[in-house]
Design a protein around this motif. Structure first.
Motif, short mmCIF file in Angstrom:
data_model
loop_
_atom_site.label_atom_id
_atom_site.label_comp_id
_atom_site.label_asym_id
_atom_site.label_seq_id
_atom_site.Cartn_x
_atom_site.Cartn_y
_atom_site.Cartn_z
N ASP A 180 0.85 -1.21 0.00
CA ASP A 180 0.00 0.00 0.00
C ASP A 180 0.88 1.25 0.00
OD1 ASP A 180 -2.43 -1.31 0.06
OD2 ASP A 180 -2.66 -1.20 2.24
N LEU A 182 3.98 1.52 -1.00
CA LEU A 182 4.68 1.66 -2.28
C LEU A 182 3.75 2.23 -3.35
CD1 LEU A 182 7.16 1.17 -4.10
CD2 LEU A 182 6.36 -1.18 -4.45
N GLU A 183 2.52 1.76 -3.35
CA GLU A 183 1.54 2.24 -4.34
C GLU A 183 1.29 3.74 -4.15
OE1 GLU A 183 -2.30 0.30 -3.97
OE2 GLU A 183 -2.47 0.31 -6.15
N HIS A 184 1.09 4.13 -2.91
CA HIS A 184 0.87 5.55 -2.58
C HIS A 184 2.10 6.38 -3.01
CE1 HIS A 184 0.43 9.12 -0.01
NE2 HIS A 184 1.57 8.80 0.57
N MET A 186 4.40 5.63 -5.33
CA MET A 186 4.45 5.68 -6.80
C MET A 186 3.51 6.73 -7.34
SD MET A 186 6.47 3.81 -8.49
CE MET A 186 5.68 4.19 -10.08
N ARG B 37 -7.94 6.01 -6.38
CA ARG B 37 -6.75 6.34 -5.60
C ARG B 37 -6.11 7.64 -6.09
NH1 ARG B 37 -6.34 0.94 -5.52
NH2 ARG B 37 -4.99 0.85 -7.35
N TYR B 41 -5.79 14.25 -6.83
CA TYR B 41 -4.62 14.84 -7.49
C TYR B 41 -4.92 16.05 -8.39
CZ TYR B 41 -1.66 10.98 -5.96
OH TYR B 41 -0.95 10.08 -5.20
N ALA B 159 3.67 -0.36 -12.64
CA ALA B 159 3.52 -0.54 -11.20
C ALA B 159 2.23 -1.30 -10.89
CB ALA B 159 3.53 0.82 -10.50
N GLN B 163 1.67 -4.71 -8.76
CA GLN B 163 0.81 -4.73 -7.57
C GLN B 163 -0.17 -5.90 -7.64
OE1 GLN B 163 0.52 -2.99 -4.69
NE2 GLN B 163 2.08 -1.40 -4.99
N ARG B 167 -0.16 -8.95 -4.85
CA ARG B 167 -1.25 -9.02 -3.88
C ARG B 167 -2.15 -10.22 -4.08
NH1 ARG B 167 -2.72 -3.91 -1.57
NH2 ARG B 167 -1.24 -2.30 -2.17
#
Lengths: 373, 373
Positions: A180, A182-184, A186, B37, B41, B159, B163, B167
């Motif tokens: 999580d 790492l994803e954030h 990136m 997510r 931004y 990425a 992931q 996961r």
């Protein structure tokens, strides 16, 4: 971006224990293992890979040192599993991520040098054309080859980073927390780079809040929040405490970047070692410029902002206008605000963390506070 | 690269079951989750992300369909855990990986179109400058912005692919096998792209074995070996059988790519729909050219090879020379050799796999064998 970075966690290593050496050993192990998996690809690619390893060695290891130093302090005196090996692997992975970002940044910016030395792209370019190499006018086809190498090597390191996180020998729920994070990281970093390129190419309208967001996303997250939160996860902190440690990283990183911009514009060139007025000459959209844009002084500043041939006299005039319009004071206040927020957030953690961790974090804030170059 | 790809695993789906629909549903779920997510931004990045999703929808889903179709056939009638959900997730991840490769390829090649429509970079370019957009001469700064977007969006999908693999809800040893496969795929694909760029920019000396290796690494691994081996892992096959299935994928993929080159040079333009002689005009270093380079006919071929203004007459003359020098026959024989090796490898699996899987794999070989466009 981290030119002149002075922050260090080395002080926190137990006496006689060289944390850098441990990181370099693991980094070399990672390089060997990558090399090993690429041994059948023929001499051209293996030479490219060796060039990458060579160009990327010798960094300051800011992120792995922060991660490992913090993790070690957090687990000091702990009984049972401290996840030291996992912490070392994740620490090295933050350096691999940094490599990937550096190379892709250099591709995007068309940079051939970093800290006065040829970077990876510059070295590939020179290998391609040793006789006619010139940083002023490389052959476009050779530059294209070098930049393509940069994209691919950046991808290799991006994949390697993810592989380390995905494979780390920890219970799956802990691994998921790291994934999580790492994803954030990136997402923040790539949106930070997106804003950076957008602001410099005028594809995105410049203003103070975008400049501030860019600093946070592009620098603070992966350089400060990532190592601190990873240390917290690996040391077994609760999600709530991990979040708090992350907030400290965000403010520390934002303060660091804003301070960098401040020193570059208002500091003594003799101290910070950068070219005076280089940010003004390159038209860098810092928060200082973002503030000035909204004042009546902007029309006078704008005349020579982003002027590659800016003279010292013109630079000093802009600096004077930036002081008069309030941007200098604003910038100083904002750095202070972020450092104060850091200290307050650290105090909130007093009940959950041992005194050494609190002191280590406070020391890092103090180091930034006293930074003059 | 997969223009005109006709290979399909749809035939293997049970009647009434639309495998495409299931993949699209999961793909849309993945896009929504990425979007979600990135919701904080700001509008510029979110618009870029929406453009990416839009540009990437509508693909032929070759890889996820092959993976899911093969996995379903391998687990038909199985009792206990079939890992269907995991297979669907990994299937979609192969499509995300394909997106990442496509966008980065387009950045490297400077392509703005794919299958006659604006690709992601072309769309970003058009948004930046709707009035003056022209694929012949875009403003260099706008093109730089669009290509930077391409690098970053490619990284986002790279990425995201990792992931999903990291996961996936499977026992860790199975996840590690999938991660090994992903690592191998990444390395092959990026070295394949490295060779492709190196050959076209003359940074790497062209010869037949490099051209052959490029086809295998750049296309066969991620388009054929990856989905087949992932299906094998998810269906619980042994490592030995997984390896055998992988060999089938490698030969199938190499045959496919060599056949693509063959049809483009010797096939009927009316059938394959590509511009006649486009490979010759662009100076593509196929195995056909690699073969010809080592013959005495090369000095005559070379005169107009890689000539952007090649006339039909000159193209037909080169084609004639390629036949006379033996390159046409060599190319046909090599495709046949790879397809024969496929059939032999499939036979080796008769004792471990059910009849339907064997038939499915043989059908795919037959489809390639009969391909004329």
């Amino acid at each position: 971006m981290d030119n002149g970075m002075t922050l260090t966690t080395e002080q926190s290593a137990p006496p006689g224990f060289d944390v850098n050496e441990e990181i370099y050993r693991e980094l070399n192990r990672t390089f060997s293992s990558l090399s090993d998996r690429c041994r059948d690809y023929g001499p051209d690619f293996r030479s490219c890979l060796d060039t990458a390893f060579q160009a990327l060695r010798g960094g300051k290891l800011i992120r792995p040192r922060m991660l490992l130093g913090t993790h070690r302090t957090m687990t000091k005196g702990a009984t049972g599993r401290t996840n030291h090996d996992a912490a070392l692997q994740i620490a090295v992975a933050t350096e691999l991520l940094h490599f990937s970002f550096l190379v892709h940044d250099d591709v995007i910016d068309g940079d051939l040098y970093r800290r006065g030395k040829l970077n990876f792209i510059g070295q590939i370019l020179k290998q391609r054309d040793p006789d006619n190499f010139s940083d002023r006018g490389p052959d476009p086809e050779h530059l294209h080859w070098a930049c393509s190498n940069g994209i691919l090597i950046g991808n290799l390191f991006l994949a390697a980073t993810h592989q380390v996180f995905a494979r780390v020998d920890l219970p799956h729920p802990v691994r998921l927390r790291l994934l999580d994070l790492l994803e954030h990281t990136m997402n923040d970093s790539l949106v930070g780079e997106f804003l950076d390129v957008g602001l410099s190419s005028r594809a995105i309208t410049p203003d103070i809040s975008t400049a501030l967001e860019m600093s946070r996303l592009k620098t603070a997250t992966y350089t400060f929040e990532l190592p601190l939160r990873a240390a917290a996860i690996l040391a077994g902190l609760s999600e709530e405490d991990e979040r708090r440690v992350g907030v400290i990283g965000t403010h520390l990183g934002t303060a660091y970047q804003l301070q960098d911009d401040y020193l570059s514009t208002f500091g003594e060139a003799a101290e910070h070692g950068k070219d005076s007025f280089s940010d003004l000459r390159e038209g860098k959209e810092t928060t200082i410029i973002g503030f000035a844009r909204a004042t009546r002084y902007w029309k006078d500043i704008e005349v020579n902002f982003n002027n590659a041939d800016l003279t010292t006299e013109q630079g000093e005039h802009i600096r004077d206008l930036l002081i008069r319009c309030g941007a200098e004071e604003y910038s100083r206040d904002t750095v202070r605000h972020h450092l104060d927020t850091c200290r307050a957030s650290i105090e909130e953690l007093r009940s959950s963390l041992n005194r050494e961790v609190i002191d280590l974090l406070l020391t890092q804030v103090d180091q930034l506070d006293n930074r003059r170059s």
